[in-house]
Design a protein around this motif. Sequence first.
Motif, PDB file in Angstrom:
ATOM      1  N   LEU A  28       0.832  -1.204   0.000  1.00  0.00           N
ATOM      2  CA  LEU A  28       0.000   0.000   0.000  1.00  0.00           C
ATOM      3  C   LEU A  28       0.867   1.256   0.000  1.00  0.00           C
ATOM      4  O   LEU A  28       0.555   2.240  -0.683  1.00  0.00           O
ATOM      5  N   GLU A  33      -3.836   1.828  -2.937  1.00  0.00           N
ATOM      6  CA  GLU A  33      -4.829   0.755  -2.919  1.00  0.00           C
ATOM      7  C   GLU A  33      -4.798  -0.069  -4.202  1.00  0.00           C
ATOM      8  O   GLU A  33      -5.048  -1.278  -4.171  1.00  0.00           O
ATOM      9  N   LYS A  59     -10.216  -8.312  -0.087  1.00  0.00           N
ATOM     10  CA  LYS A  59      -9.379  -7.122  -0.116  1.00  0.00           C
ATOM     11  C   LYS A  59      -9.842  -6.084   0.902  1.00  0.00           C
ATOM     12  O   LYS A  59      -9.019  -5.395   1.524  1.00  0.00           O
ATOM     13  N   LEU A  63      -7.470  -4.486   3.673  1.00  0.00           N
ATOM     14  CA  LEU A  63      -7.225  -3.046   3.784  1.00  0.00           C
ATOM     15  C   LEU A  63      -7.539  -2.554   5.206  1.00  0.00           C
ATOM     16  O   LEU A  63      -6.767  -1.770   5.780  1.00  0.00           O
ATOM     17  N   TRP A 103      -2.826   6.184   2.195  1.00  0.00           N
ATOM     18  CA  TRP A 103      -3.978   5.325   1.918  1.00  0.00           C
ATOM     19  C   TRP A 103      -4.866   5.130   3.150  1.00  0.00           C
ATOM     20  O   TRP A 103      -6.018   4.702   3.029  1.00  0.00           O
ATOM     21  N   ALA A 107      -9.066   4.403   3.730  1.00  0.00           N
ATOM     22  CA  ALA A 107      -9.360   3.133   4.403  1.00  0.00           C
ATOM     23  C   ALA A 107     -10.251   3.369   5.613  1.00  0.00           C
ATOM     24  O   ALA A 107     -11.163   2.582   5.901  1.00  0.00           O
TER      25      ALA A 107
END
Length: 228
Positions: A28, A33, A59, A63, A103, A107
């Motif tokens: 990441l 992503e 996924k 994440l 990221w 998230a």
Amino acid sequence: MVKKQRSLQRREESLSRDSIIEASVALLDSGGEDGLTFRALSERLSTGPGAIYWHIADKSDLLTAACDSVVARTIHEIVETTPEETIRAIAAGLFDAISTHPWIGSALTSAPGASPIVRIVESIGQQICQLHVPETHQWTAAGALMAFILGVSSQNAANGQLARRQNLDRTDFLEALSTTWSQLDPEEYPFARSVAGRIRDHDDRADFLAGIDLILMGIESMRLRSQA
């Protein structure tokens, strides 16, 4: 054939959820992503997707787990002092973490009820309680801090990513922005013109922490009003 199956079993047993999450954070950080795929993760861990699915559902789960890992580590490193200073430390830690791992912002917003958000709410909420904020105002106080911390931190990280993608030098960009604002119509944009000079050398992190102080002042004022 039996030897091959035993070798595969040993690889799967040596694979842990923690090692998967650690590898996911690295992917990441390097590719965002879009860079986090089970194929890329399999190659990084030298294993098959099936072994990963044994530990991770999909996924989205991956994440959230990666985000939770960074958030948990950040909060764990906070040394509690006074409630105000602890809140500042939590805010600064999350600001730095989101800056390092851009990221995380998306998230967190994509999983509002998941563990990383709960960790942040709990860490801030406990300090709000120690400030003796009335119960009827605790959620409002915690919510204001949450919105500011996550919103400003995520926007700052997004700005940094945009600058890197466009090969923008921060000093040159701010100088150009300051010049543009200083040339605005003085009757239509008096305030923007008045702060144009401050744009050149402002510190994003310092401004962020100053905003936290303003919210803390408001929380204290709210607490005092409730006792009047």
